[in-house]
Design a protein around this motif. Structure first.
Motif, short mmCIF file in Angstrom:
data_model
loop_
_atom_site.label_atom_id
_atom_site.label_comp_id
_atom_site.label_asym_id
_atom_site.label_seq_id
_atom_site.Cartn_x
_atom_site.Cartn_y
_atom_site.Cartn_z
N LEU A 164 47.38 41.27 42.05
CA LEU A 164 46.29 42.17 42.42
C LEU A 164 44.95 41.61 41.96
O LEU A 164 43.96 41.63 42.68
N HIS A 174 44.15 38.57 41.49
CA HIS A 174 43.81 37.47 42.37
C HIS A 174 43.20 38.00 43.65
O HIS A 174 42.16 37.53 44.11
N ALA A 175 43.85 39.00 44.22
CA ALA A 175 43.43 39.56 45.50
C ALA A 175 42.02 40.15 45.38
O ALA A 175 41.16 39.92 46.24
N LEU A 192 39.40 37.53 45.21
CA LEU A 192 39.14 36.87 46.47
C LEU A 192 38.47 37.81 47.48
O LEU A 192 37.76 37.35 48.36
N ALA A 193 38.70 39.09 47.33
CA ALA A 193 38.18 40.06 48.29
C ALA A 193 36.66 40.03 48.34
O ALA A 193 36.05 40.26 49.39
N GLU A 204 34.81 37.47 48.20
CA GLU A 204 34.33 36.37 49.03
C GLU A 204 34.78 36.53 50.48
O GLU A 204 34.35 35.78 51.35
N ALA A 205 35.69 37.49 50.73
CA ALA A 205 36.40 37.52 52.00
C ALA A 205 35.49 37.86 53.17
O ALA A 205 35.76 37.43 54.29
#
Lengths: 182, 102, 255
Positions: free
Chosen positions: B4, B6-7, B10-11, B13-14
């Motif tokens: 989570l 990690h997610a 990254l979110a 930058e998504a």
């Protein structure tokens, strides 16, 4: 949002290595950890545990041997007891047999005695009977002679001397007896 | 938990990369083919070991029922047999991973 | 993008871990290395405590250590190696504990990653087992071990053309890899199953129309966690007993 993030992560992950292949630093650490464990177990930490276990096993074996010897002692005692019981039983059997013999002999003796007594009584009775028979016969003979003489005196119309006639009858009977037997 | 983390990282930058889309059609085609063949590969690889392990365990159970006193030996041998049989399915699984994710 | 659609994370995210220190170096220390080190340390602590207690009736930690020694003796060495196998007890016991603790972290919260779901640990132990059983064969039978394994007696001469390559591949090449791949693939498969159902649970939680299906997914997750305990034990056992069988085959090649 999450999905997009994950997709992006996938794009990024293209650069990373194959998930199947081992990575150098993990190999290094795995090997180091295992060798540390192995060597410490081999030379330091396993020996005391094994010694405790061996001690316990030895103690168990001793206790078991002791118990075995104790139980074999008990077996011996049981055997000795059984032997004594056998002896006593044989003795008792002998006594019973002797008593039975004695009883048998006593019975036989008593039986013989009783038989003899019965025999004696039977003989006495037979003798009595014979004596009574002889007396009765003698009586019968004098009465028959008397009757015959009185009958004869009636026939000849004169008194016959009883004594003389008796002698005659006696002679006749004796003679006819002789003749009868002939 | 770490996933989570990690997610979420990254979110942030998504948002910028959402439009990139259709540029990588060849790679997408490869990924699709890889994913579907990965499914076939693992499905086919699971058939044989499935039958094999079922037969093996059934025989082991009947052996144990017939001779309960040798159950320990039978069980050890059964696990060894399962390990050897299962290896085929696991190689199929590795092929699945290779096709799907590499 | 449909919000709430099920998206499985890329495999790298569920098996690869960033380094805690030494990034880029050969000694880079990440979660996998930590689990490996922890497995060693826990085992050592168990045996250190057990060895310091000398109670006649074992209890607690001492009991764990003694039961595991008995287990490796009776269930691994006795059927795998036979007589003369007592010498390999330290190695097989270490192997069993190391693998078990490396496997069981797959279901322990905050770890949630079996160290054996990375190829490093299995391949290290499998190569060790490989070197070990060949070494045992060479030590006890010299070069006859190799020739006996490659040219099994009682086979007609022309068949050696067929048998020898097969024996070579199956005995000396495939064994370490099948050993490593069996453990690795089992643990990775279990890990991916757990991740799949966890992701499913998380997705269902955020996706209102199907939230009623959440208990099913959660139940599967719990059941699989229980199953993974069994797998962790069984795979450690199978790895250890296969190593023992290989060593036994090298020690008594006639069987």
């Amino acid at each position: 949002m999450l999905a997009a993030a994950l997709l992006l992560a996938a794009e990024e992950a293209k650069k990373t290595v194959n998930p199947i292949l081992p990575v150098t630093e993990e190999i290094v650490w795995a090997a180091a950890s295992f060798f540390l464990l192995w060597m410490l177990m081999r030379y330091v930490f396993l020996a005391p545990v094994m010694r405790v276990m061996d001690d316990r096993e030895g103690r168990l074996r001793e206790a078991r041997a002791e118990a075995d010897s104790a139980s074999s002692g008990a077996d011996d005692a049981v055997a000795a007891y059984n032997a004594r019981v056998d002896v006593a039983r044989a003795e008792a059997n002998g006594i019973v047999a002797a008593a039975r013999d004695e009883a048998e002999r006593y019975r036989a003796r008593k039986l013989a005695e009783a038989n003899a007594e019965i025999q004696a009584q039977r003989e006495a009775a037979a003798a009595e009977v014979a004596a009574a028979k002889a007396t009765a016969l003698a009586q019968l003979r004098t009465q028959v002679a008397g009757v015959a003489v009185s009958a004869a005196s009636r026939v000849v119309q004169k008194d016959l001397a009883l004594e003389a006639q008796l002698q005659v009858i006696e002679d006749y009977v004796n003679g006819s007896n002789e003749g009868g037997t002939r | 938990m770490s996933l989570l983390h990690h997610a979420i990282e990254l979110a942030s930058e998504a948002t910028t990369t959402a439009a990139e889309g259709a540029a990588t059609t060849a790679a997408d085609a490869k990924a699709t083919a890889g994913a579907s063949s990965a499914g076939y590969a693992y499905g086919l690889a699971a058939i044989g070991p499935g039958i094999g392990i079922g037969y093996l365990v059934g025989q082991a159970v009947s052996a144990m029922a017939r001779q309960p006193e040798s159950a320990g030996m039978v069980r050890t041998t059964m696990f060894l047999g399962i390990a050897f049989t299962e290896a085929l399915a696991l190689i199929g699984f590795v092929v699945f991973i290779l096709l799907k994710f590499v | 993008m449909i919000i709430g659609a099920l998206q499985f994370p890329p495999i790298e995210n569920v098996v690869e871990w960033p380094a805690w220190f030494g990034e880029g170096q050969a000694y880079a220390f990440n979660k996998i290395a930590f689990i490996n080190l922890l497995a060693s340390i826990i085992t050592i602590v168990i045996f250190a405590i057990a060895g310091s207690k000398k109670q006649l009736v074992p209890r607690g930690v001492q009991n764990i250590a003694e039961v595991s020694v008995q287990f490796v003796r009776n269930e691994v060495i006795a059927p795998g190696i036979g007589h003369g196998g007592e010498r390999y007890l330290p190695m097989l016991l270490s192997m069993f504990f190391f693998l078990f603790f490396s496997n069981i972290t797959g279901i322990i919260p905050l770890f949630n990653m079996p160290a054996t779901a990375r190829m490093a640990t299995p391949i290290v132990l499998a190569l060790l087992a490989w070197v070990w059983f060949i070494g045992v064969g060479l030590k006890h039978h010299g070069i006859h071990y190799i020739t006996g394994a490659l040219f099994p007696p009682g086979v007609p001469k022309p068949l050696y053309l067929l048998v020898t390559p097969i024996e070579f591949v199956s005995t000396f090449l495939v064994r370490p890899f099948s050993l490593a791949v069996r453990l690795f693939a089992n643990m990775l498969a279990g890990h991916i199953l757990l991740v799949t159902f966890s992701v499913l649970c998380i997705t269902l939680w955020g996706f209102k129309p199907l939230v009623a299906a959440l208990p099913l997914s959660l139940f599967m997750l719990i059941a699989l966690t229980g199953f993974e305990v069994l797998v962790a034990f069984l795979q450690a056992y199978i790895f250890t007993i296969l190593t023992a069988v290989y060593i036994g085959g090298a020690l008594h090649p006639e069987h």
